[in-house]
Design a protein around this motif. Structure first.
Motif, PDB file in Angstrom:
ATOM      1  N   GLY A   8      -0.162  10.377   1.569  1.00 30.67           N
ATOM      2  CA  GLY A   8       0.203   8.964   1.737  1.00 30.67           C
ATOM      3  C   GLY A   8      -0.838   8.053   1.123  1.00 30.67           C
ATOM      4  N   LEU A   9      -2.099   8.447   1.247  1.00 30.09           N
ATOM      5  CA  LEU A   9      -3.204   7.638   0.716  1.00 30.09           C
ATOM      6  C   LEU A   9      -3.126   7.554  -0.807  1.00 30.09           C
ATOM      7  N   PHE A  10      -2.724   8.661  -1.444  1.00 22.72           N
ATOM      8  CA  PHE A  10      -2.600   8.674  -2.913  1.00 22.72           C
ATOM      9  C   PHE A  10      -1.193   8.283  -3.370  1.00 22.72           C
ATOM     10  N   ARG A  11      -0.322   7.968  -2.415  1.00 22.92           N
ATOM     11  CA  ARG A  11       1.070   7.594  -2.696  1.00 22.92           C
ATOM     12  C   ARG A  11       1.811   8.681  -3.479  1.00 22.92           C
ATOM     13  N   ILE A  12       1.437   9.945  -3.227  1.00 22.99           N
ATOM     14  CA  ILE A  12       2.265  11.050  -3.744  1.00 22.99           C
ATOM     15  C   ILE A  12       3.607  10.963  -3.016  1.00 22.99           C
ATOM     16  N   ILE A  13       3.519  10.565  -1.736  1.00 22.54           N
ATOM     17  CA  ILE A  13       4.730  10.243  -0.967  1.00 22.54           C
ATOM     18  C   ILE A  13       4.558   8.822  -0.465  1.00 22.54           C
ATOM     19  N   VAL A  23      -1.280   0.853   4.050  1.00 21.45           N
ATOM     20  CA  VAL A  23      -2.687   1.266   3.965  1.00 21.45           C
ATOM     21  C   VAL A  23      -3.414   0.208   3.152  1.00 21.45           C
ATOM     22  N   TRP A  24      -4.507  -0.328   3.699  1.00 27.08           N
ATOM     23  CA  TRP A  24      -5.305  -1.344   3.000  1.00 27.08           C
ATOM     24  C   TRP A  24      -6.678  -0.767   2.696  1.00 27.08           C
ATOM     25  N   ILE A  25      -7.108  -0.910   1.459  1.00 23.37           N
ATOM     26  CA  ILE A  25      -8.470  -0.494   1.092  1.00 23.37           C
ATOM     27  C   ILE A  25      -9.187  -1.731   0.587  1.00 23.37           C
ATOM     28  N   ASP A  26     -10.277  -2.075   1.251  1.00 27.51           N
ATOM     29  CA  ASP A  26     -11.037  -3.298   0.900  1.00 27.51           C
ATOM     30  C   ASP A  26     -10.123  -4.510   0.780  1.00 27.51           C
ATOM     31  N   GLY A  27      -9.231  -4.649   1.755  1.00 28.09           N
ATOM     32  CA  GLY A  27      -8.390  -5.842   1.821  1.00 28.09           C
ATOM     33  C   GLY A  27      -7.227  -5.861   0.858  1.00 28.09           C
ATOM     34  N   VAL A  28      -6.956  -4.772   0.142  1.00 29.31           N
ATOM     35  CA  VAL A  28      -5.824  -4.729  -0.800  1.00 29.31           C
ATOM     36  C   VAL A  28      -4.798  -3.717  -0.283  1.00 29.31           C
ATOM     37  N   ASP A  29      -3.549  -4.156  -0.165  1.00 28.75           N
ATOM     38  CA  ASP A  29      -2.469  -3.240   0.224  1.00 28.75           C
ATOM     39  C   ASP A  29      -2.198  -2.313  -0.953  1.00 28.75           C
ATOM     40  N   ILE A  30      -2.374  -1.003  -0.763  1.00 29.42           N
ATOM     41  CA  ILE A  30      -2.251  -0.091  -1.911  1.00 29.42           C
ATOM     42  C   ILE A  30      -0.819  -0.051  -2.454  1.00 29.42           C
ATOM     43  N   ALA A  31       0.171  -0.493  -1.660  1.00 28.09           N
ATOM     44  CA  ALA A  31       1.567  -0.444  -2.113  1.00 28.09           C
ATOM     45  C   ALA A  31       1.833  -1.426  -3.252  1.00 28.09           C
ATOM     46  N   ILE A  32       0.973  -2.466  -3.411  1.00 32.52           N
ATOM     47  CA  ILE A  32       1.237  -3.453  -4.483  1.00 32.52           C
ATOM     48  C   ILE A  32       0.550  -3.058  -5.787  1.00 32.52           C
ATOM     49  N   TYR A  45     -13.686   0.278   2.583  1.00 33.33           N
ATOM     50  CA  TYR A  45     -13.178  -0.039   3.932  1.00 33.33           C
ATOM     51  C   TYR A  45     -11.671   0.253   3.961  1.00 33.33           C
ATOM     52  N   ILE A  46     -11.258   1.197   4.821  1.00 34.92           N
ATOM     53  CA  ILE A  46      -9.852   1.620   4.852  1.00 34.92           C
ATOM     54  C   ILE A  46      -9.232   1.204   6.178  1.00 34.92           C
ATOM     55  N   GLU A  47      -8.076   0.561   6.059  1.00 37.17           N
ATOM     56  CA  GLU A  47      -7.347   0.159   7.265  1.00 37.17           C
ATOM     57  C   GLU A  47      -5.930   0.699   7.163  1.00 37.17           C
TER      58      GLU A  47
END
Length: 1501
Positions: A1309-1314, A1321-1330, A1262-1264
């Protein structure tokens, strides 16, 4: 008659000719008149007449063009003429005297006559020099100097005679002599200057010529001509523009062809016996006989082959080729070395005379001064000769490096593909950088192979004179050392080979890592590859450590050898006979000889290891240069008939002679002006067919004929690191109107408008700042611009949008395009273009199965017709899209094209450097900061560093005490012909020697081990820092710079720095101990040492400022050379197809010359320094001797001997110390450059501790995306603005949009190359930035646009961490439709992929990337236009696999072909970085918005 008087004269010669009471045993020495009138006049004359034939021959063969008559030239000639008149006036005066009845000895006529004729010769030679362009002459300068010195002796005598015996003075002769003396003095002065350059000299037009050619002889021997640059470099850091142009003889264009010519001769000589055996039987077989004859003869032929080739085949000798090319110039150094080796033994002989003088209180004081002057002059002459020797050696070394690098480059241009597989890019780059350097290092020392034994023999001869047979004990010690060192050398060679092998593997792997860094980051594979590199590095370091232990043993044996020789010799001497007294003369002359002995004995291990290293490199180079070359005439470029462009008859082709044929039974005849389409499945041999036409494959049977010039566009476009315009022009002249037409036809105009500097924008290495589509269009534009007869286009439209493809086909390739009258071979997967083709070739498994026009093939109802029916529908619908008005839009670069190739908007430059992308390697300026040394010490370990320094101190203190002890021993009183306490003296002397040995061994071990530890630490940190760098770093930094750090700089840290530190510490302590001894012996010298010390310090700082900067410039200019070389290797097939080899060779020459431009002044600067330092050393020797002479009454012979024998060493020690100081500084720059990447920006952490990632995340996919904005760099516009999207788990979402909409930016952005600028971006309720980057990237999967493989097994390419079983791998391959292909390979999963996966087709590589995704099976899958390069059938396979295998996963597809996403759940439409529409395809079509218009363009509605 003349004869009787002459006889009568020589009868009285013994008494008249020499008188020792007048010359030596007197307080006021002088020569006899007879001696003055003969020897002193004849010596300069004989010298000039002996030199004349050789000098004449030299001038005749080195014609530089004539010099216009100058004032200097006139003056020299006029004075020579005046001197001739003076000499002849003397002759006529003698005849006049004789006519007056005076009796004159014949010599009175002969000497002035001879002198007069010699002056005429001197004048003629001066004019001949002018005609031949010699600006200055050493021969003439030496002649005038010798003439002046001889005349000065007579001058003094004449003055003494005039003062003491005025009545006997012959006024006429006195007057002519004084005039003669003044004129010779003036002539000598004039010869010190250099004449102007020759009339047609290139130096006249050169803005910054090398001053060496125009320097005078004195300037040449003292290297004064570089002082201008030294002075400038001292005031301001040198820059590239300050460097001189290379001399013509040192340029690559001169040097490389000479070596290639000699190597070619050698190679042909080696092949000759083989040819006789190989080809003559075949010719006879071909020429006649029926089939059965052939059958019967073949076995015999193979027997003949085996017998003959085994006996007579020999390897071509690269050594011989090098000797023949560079030997003649290098032989000059041999002459210098012989003279120098003889001169070094003059010092100990003068020391013997000095000690005898101190012992003899009755000797006149002037003899002491005479010995001192002799010592000083001898030291100075030695200096000049030695430095000229080194200069010749280093220049030869430089030329050898140029020759080898150029030869490797030229060879790399022509080797076959099979040979390329055995030599990777990394290995070839190593040959050019490391191996070429090894030769250069060897040439400096190679003369020691004969010089060292010569010095040893001479030293032993003089020792025998001094100590008799006792010296045999010393010889025995040296003989024992030889086998020990032979064993060490053998072992070292073994380790050397192993180390080079590891180094090659490491550089090759690093090359691939740097080339595929984006894939590594997207897959989170950095650690796996870091471990692979580290494993190779550990193997390399293990070998290095073993070499270090060997080096320590070697150092121990050679440093202790001179002491052991001295100890055994002195021991045997005093023990054999108690009457043998060790006095000062014997001891210190012997010690001086032992010190001379130390140098060759110390140098031999270095020379041997250098020879060993060079022989390893020689073999590697020989193997590479012997590789098979592409056969130039495999494609006949003339034989095609008038109306046919291509004719192939019964063609069978393979990639190497050992491989099975890749193409079989090829028969084609293509008339002029035809458009031929080549179709077939992935791996069917379409690209191979084009390679065969280009002559890139081995032709096993048949014939190939091509008419006219060829342009080639490979499947993966080869882009150079130059401006966009340079890439298109490809070395051709700019024709403005044609260029505009080409750019427009290739849909590049909109891209140019978007680029910051238009077509002047620099394109990064391998086109990093262009998308796949742009790269292909630039490649196509290059081919088009060349305006050739025949175009071979390998799928040029695969990576471009359908409407752009349509535009390009119509404007360029199609029946109405620019190329409509040219022959075009088009490999394509786009079926919509086939109806317009004149001829279609259908390929299956390397054979052409069908051939004909579109309608013919359809009519046959064969495989082609069936294939069309299956796929044509969707393809043709989509391909009509370009017919409306969107070509402009699709071709433009906004940000989408950049997105596809990586975040290139990031590279949009500041206005100041518009269009500049890559950062050139920059040279730092100023002193190397102490922090760099401190970093290196920390890398070794501070404890070990200080312990090593303490051990050095122990060694030198023990050495000092042992020599002081020896001087006390020699001063022991002699009672009844014997000395007391001899045994005690000998015992202590031996004990001090043992102490030295232990200290030497310990510091050798500690420094070597410290070096290995530092190497490990520095390499690991650099590797980690480079891998942690963001993508922007790799797009800015050329691969050459990074490879240079991992190859050359690491090699310096591994092998050079530890040995230099050892030598630096040794020479520093040597100088300090020498000064201490001289001060103790003659305290008066304290007056002289401070000013000499200041002079030394000033010279050293003066030198280091320039030398350091030159080293940096040389290091910096090496990177572009390696980058160009690497780039060329990747594009050899394109270069050969366009016939641009010569241009690339001249560009390589330019890069090599550019590098040597900085190297040449640095070697001259070394010589400049050495001359000045050795002068300081000679002054120390002179003052030590002078003060010993002055205070001889208060000094013991032992102390004088000790002081002067130490002083004799100081020149070498001082010279070596400054050389080592600068070497340490210049080589420590490698540490500075390796540490550089520690300070660059880094990505976020790979792993976050403690991990905030839930177990098994992501579970649903689930991507938000919340208010997500992203920019490539702080000073650029937002690439994505405020995107808000929610994607349910398991949804299939297509991402579409026009050019520059931000599709790829979203995936980056999804892979945080940048990283995001705003939002999250949240995937399954987790902020990918953390999350840590690896935690994120390993849990989501991408199939990238460019399929990247690494050399290694298929298994490694699928699963580098070894996480999956064989069953999993086979299942993934089956699902990716590769199982049949892989199971058909001999090694199956262990099949070795070549560099970049070149031995697999592009489609197969894309399927492997799919297999990677199937293995990981993550909940989120991103497809980045992943099916652009495959045929329709493979595309359908991939789509069906994704639908079945990823049905529970969230799939995001950047759509290339709209029909692939029409059945997706929803479609996200982006426009100018913002979300425009997001709904199901049917709803979006109903809304009649952007998506509806795109679908309408594609004829899907």
């Amino acid at each position: 008659m003349i004869t009787p008087p002459l006889d009568a004269y020589f009868t009285h010669l013994p008494t008249a000719f020499q008188d020792w009471n007048l010359t030596w045993h007197t307080l006021n020495p002088d020569f006899t008149r007879c001696f003055q009138n003969t020897v002193l006049i004849w010596v300069p004359c004989v010298y000039l007449w002996l030199c004349m034939p050789f000098y004449y021959w030299y001038l005749k063969n080195h014609d530089r063009g004539y010099i216009c008559v100058t004032h200097l030239n006139r003056a020299k000639t006029v004075i020579a003429f005046l001197l001739w008149i003076i000499c002849w006036s003397d002759v006529f005066y003698s005849f006049w005297e004789r006519s007056q009845g005076a009796v004159k000895a014949p010599v009175e006529y002969i000497s002035p006559l001879l002198l007069g004729i010699t002056m005429v010769l001197a004048g003629l030679l001066t004019q001949y020099e002018r005609l031949k362009g010699a600006q200055s002459s050493g021969i003439m300068l030496i002649f005038w100097l010798v003439a002046l010195l001889c005349a000065t002796v007579s001058f003094r005598s004449k003055i003494l005679q005039a003062v003491n015996e005025d009545a006997t003075v012959d006024r006429f002769r006195f007057t002519t002599f004084y005039m003669y003396w003044v004129l010779v003095l003036v002539e000598l002065g004039l010869n010190c200057f250099s004449d102007q350059p020759p009339f047609f000299s290139k130096a006249v037009n050169d803005p910054n010529p090398c001053p060496e050619a125009g320097a005078s002889f004195l300037s040449n021997i003292t290297f004064w001509w570089i002082t201008g640059m030294m002075l400038y470099g001292f005031k301001t850091p040198l820059e590239e523009k300050d460097l001189w142009s290379l001399r013509e003889v040192d340029k690559s264009s001169t040097i490389v062809p000479q070596l290639m010519r000699q190597w070619s001769n050698e190679w042909h000589k080696a092949q000759r016996p083989l040819e006789k055996a190989l080809y003559s039987p075949k010719r006879s077989l071909r020429s006649g006989g029926r089939g059965e004859n052939k059958d019967t003869k073949l076995p015999e032929e193979s027997e003949i082959l085996l017998q003959k080739s085994s006996k007579r085949r020999r390897e071509p000798s690269l050594l011989l080729a090098l000797c023949l090319t560079y030997g003649p110039y290098f032989l000059i150094s041999t002459l210098y070395k012989i003279i120098h080796d003889i001169l070094i033994f003059v010092g100990p002989e003068i020391l013997r005379l000095l000690i005898r003088f101190v012992n003899d209180s009755n000797a006149p004081i002037w003899q002491g001064y005479f010995y001192t002057a002799l010592l000083f002059i001898c030291a100075c002459v030695q200096t000049f000769i030695l430095q000229k020797y080194f200069h010749v050696c280093f220049v030869t070394g430089m030329r050898v490096r140029t020759g080898v690098a150029g030869a490797v480059y030229r060879k790399a241009m022509v080797i076959t593909n099979a040979a390329r597989r055995t030599s990777t890019v990394g290995e070839i780059v190593n040959l050019m950088s490391v191996d070429a350097q090894r030769f250069m290092d060897l040439i400096t020392y190679i003369n020691m192979l004969w010089s060292a034994p010569l010095q040893v023999v001479l030293a032993l001869y003089f020792l025998w004179q001094n100590l008799g047979a006792s010296v045999l004990a010393g010889v025995a010690v040296m003989v024992l050392m030889v086998p020990v060192n032979a064993v060490i050398a053998t072992k070292t060679k073994t380790y050397q080979v192993a180390q080079m092998k590891d180094k090659d593997s490491r550089i090759k792997l690093m090359h691939e890592v740097l080339n595929g860094i984006k894939v590594l980051k997207l897959y989170a594979w950095e650690l796996a590859f870091k471990d692979k590199v580290s494993a190779i590095r550990e193997s390399e370091l293990r070998v290095l450590k073993k070499s270090a232990y060997l080096a320590a043993v070697s150092t121990f044996t050679w440093v202790c050898a001179p002491f052991l020789v001295a100890l055994s010799t002195f021991g045997v001497y005093v023990m054999v006979d108690e009457k043998n007294v060790l006095d000062a003369q014997k001891a210190f002359v012997s010690l001086a000889l032992f010190n001379i002995l130390r140098f060759p004995l110390n140098m031999l291990p270095m020379v041997i290891s250098s020879v060993v290293q060079a022989s390893v490199s020689m073999k590697r180079l020989r193997v590479f240069l012997s590789h098979e070359e592409l056969v130039e005439d495999s494609v006949d470029r003339r034989a095609a008939t008038a109306s046919e462009s291509i004719v192939v008859t019964d063609g069978t082709f393979s990639w190497s002679n050992d491989d099975p044929p890749s193409l079989k039974r090829i028969n084609i005849r293509i008339p002029d002006g035809m458009l031929v389409a080549v179709v077939g499945h992935v791996g069917s041999g379409k690209s191979s067919l084009l390679s065969a036409l280009l002559g890139e494959m081995q032709k096993q049977e048949g014939s190939v004929s091509i008419k006219g010039s060829v342009a080639y566009m490979p499947q993966q476009a080869w882009i150079q690191n130059k401006t966009l315009q340079d890439n298109i022009l490809f070395g051709r002249e700019l024709k403005e109107s044609w260029y505009r037409e080409v750019v427009e036809a290739c849909a590049l105009l909109p891209d140019l408008e978007m680029l910051s500097a238009g077509d002047k924008t620099e394109i990064g290495e391998k086109g990093v700042n262009l998308s796949g589509g742009q790269k292909q269009r630039v490649g196509l534009a290059r081919a088009l611009y060349c305006d050739c007869s025949l175009y071979l286009l390998d799928d040029p439209l695969s990576a471009v949008d359908a409407h752009v493809g349509k535009h390009i086909f119509d404007k360029v390739v199609g029946p109405q395009g620019i190329l409509k009258n040219r022959t075009r071979i088009l490999v394509t997967h786009g079926l919509s273009y086939l109806p317009q083709a004149d001829l279609i070739l259908v390929m299956v498994d390397g054979e052409i199965t069908e051939m004909g026009s579109y309608m013919e093939l359809l009519g046959r109802q064969g495989a082609f017709a069936e294939f069309l029916r299956t796929y044509a529908n969707s393809e043709q619908q989509e391909d009509r899209s370009g017919e409306r008005d969107h070509v402009h839009d699709a071709g433009s670069l906004s940000r989408r094209d950049l997105d596809n190739g990586g975040p290139a908007a990031l590279l949009q430059p500041d206005s100041g450097t518009a269009g500049k992308l890559t950062e050139a390697d920059k040279a730092k300026t100023g002193m190397v900061k102490p922090a760099v040394f401190w970093e290196y010490m920390k890398a070794i370990g501070l404890g070990l560093s200080f312990f090593s320094i303490f051990l050095f101190l122990c060694h030198h203190v023990a050495s000092l005490i042992s020599n002081y002890w020896l001087s006390l021993w020699t001063d022991d009183p002699v009672i009844n012909g014997t000395q007391l306490y001899t045994h005690m003296r000998l015992g202590v002397y031996g004990a001090l020697g043992v102490t030295q040995g232990v200290a030497v061994f310990s510091y050798s071990i500690s420094v070597s081990i410290g070096g290995v530890m530092a190497s490990r630490y520095l390499h690991e940190t650099m590797l980690y820092n480079v891998l942690r760098s963001p993508m922007s770093f790799f797009e800015r930094t050329p691969t050459g710079n990074l490879v240079n750090r991992f190859a050359k700089e690491m090699d310096t840290i591994d092998t050079i720095i530890p040995s230099i530190i050892k030598m630096f510490m040794g020479s520093m302590f040597n100088v300090v101990s020498t000064c201490a001894i001289i001060l103790v012996a003659t305290p008066l010298i304290a007056v002289v040492i401070p000013p000499l010390g200041l002079l030394y310090f000033f010279v050293q700082r003066f030198y280091v400022a320039t030398s350091r900067q030159l080293k940096r410039l040389e290091s910096v200019s090496r990177s572009p050379m390696l980058s160009h070389f690497t780039e060329t290797l990747l594009g050899t097939s394109v270069i050969r197809a366009f016939g641009e080899q010569e241009r690339f060779i001249s560009e390589c020459n330019r890069h090599i010359d550019h590098n040597q431009k900085a190297y040449f002044p640095s070697i001259v600067a070394n010589r400049w320094l050495a001359v000045r330092l050795e002068f300081v050393g000679s002054c120390i020797v002179m003052f030590a001797a002078l003060f010993a002479v002055v205070s001889r009454d208060s000094l013991s012979p032992g102390i004088v001997g000790l002081s002067i024998s130490y002083a004799l060493q100081v020149t070498a020690s001082l010279n070596w110390l400054v050389r080592m100081t600068s070497e340490v500084e210049t080589n420590v720059v490698a540490v500075e450059r390796v540490k550089e990447y520690g300070d660059t920006d880094k990505e976020a952490e790979w792993q976050v501790e403690p991990s905030r990632m839930p177990q098994g995340w992501p579970t649903n996919g689930y991507i938000e995306i919340r208010n997500f904005s992203l920019r490539y760099r702080d000073d650029l516009e937002l690439a994505l603005k405020d995107v808000n999207v929610t994607i349910e788990g398991g949804e299939k979402v297509g991402i579409v949009g026009r050019t520059g909409a931000g599709k790829s930016s979203l995936t980056l952005g999804l892979f945080r190359i940048i990283e995001a600028s705003e939002g999250s971006v949240w995937i399954d309720g987790v902020d990918i930035a953390i999350l840590g980057l690896h935690e994120l990237r390993s849990r989501i999967t991408i199939i990238p646009q460019d399929p990247v493989l690494f050399s290694g097994t298929l298994r490694m390419n699928l699963d580098p961490f070894n996480c999956y079983s064989d069953e999993d791998l086979w299942q993934a391959l089956e699902l990716a439709h590769l199982k049949n292909f892989v199971s058909g390979l001999p090694d199956k999963l262990n099949h070795e992929c070549s560099e970049g996966g070149e031995n697999l087709s592009l489609g197969q590589r894309q399927l492997l990337c799919l297999a990677r995704a199937l293995l990981r099976k993550t909940k989120v899958l991103v497809l980045d236009e992943a099916t652009a390069a495959v045929d329709l059938e493979t595309d359908n396979l991939i789509q069906s696999t994704i639908r079945s295998q990823f049905k529970d996963c969230t799939v995001l597809t950047i759509a290339h072909r709209l029909n692939t996403i029409m059945d997706y759940t929803r479609v996200l439409v982006l426009d100018r970085g913002q979300m425009a529409e997001f709904d199901s395809p049917s709803n979006l079509i109903a809304k009649k918005g952007i998506f509806y218009r795109m679908a309408k363009d594609s004829s899907l509605v």
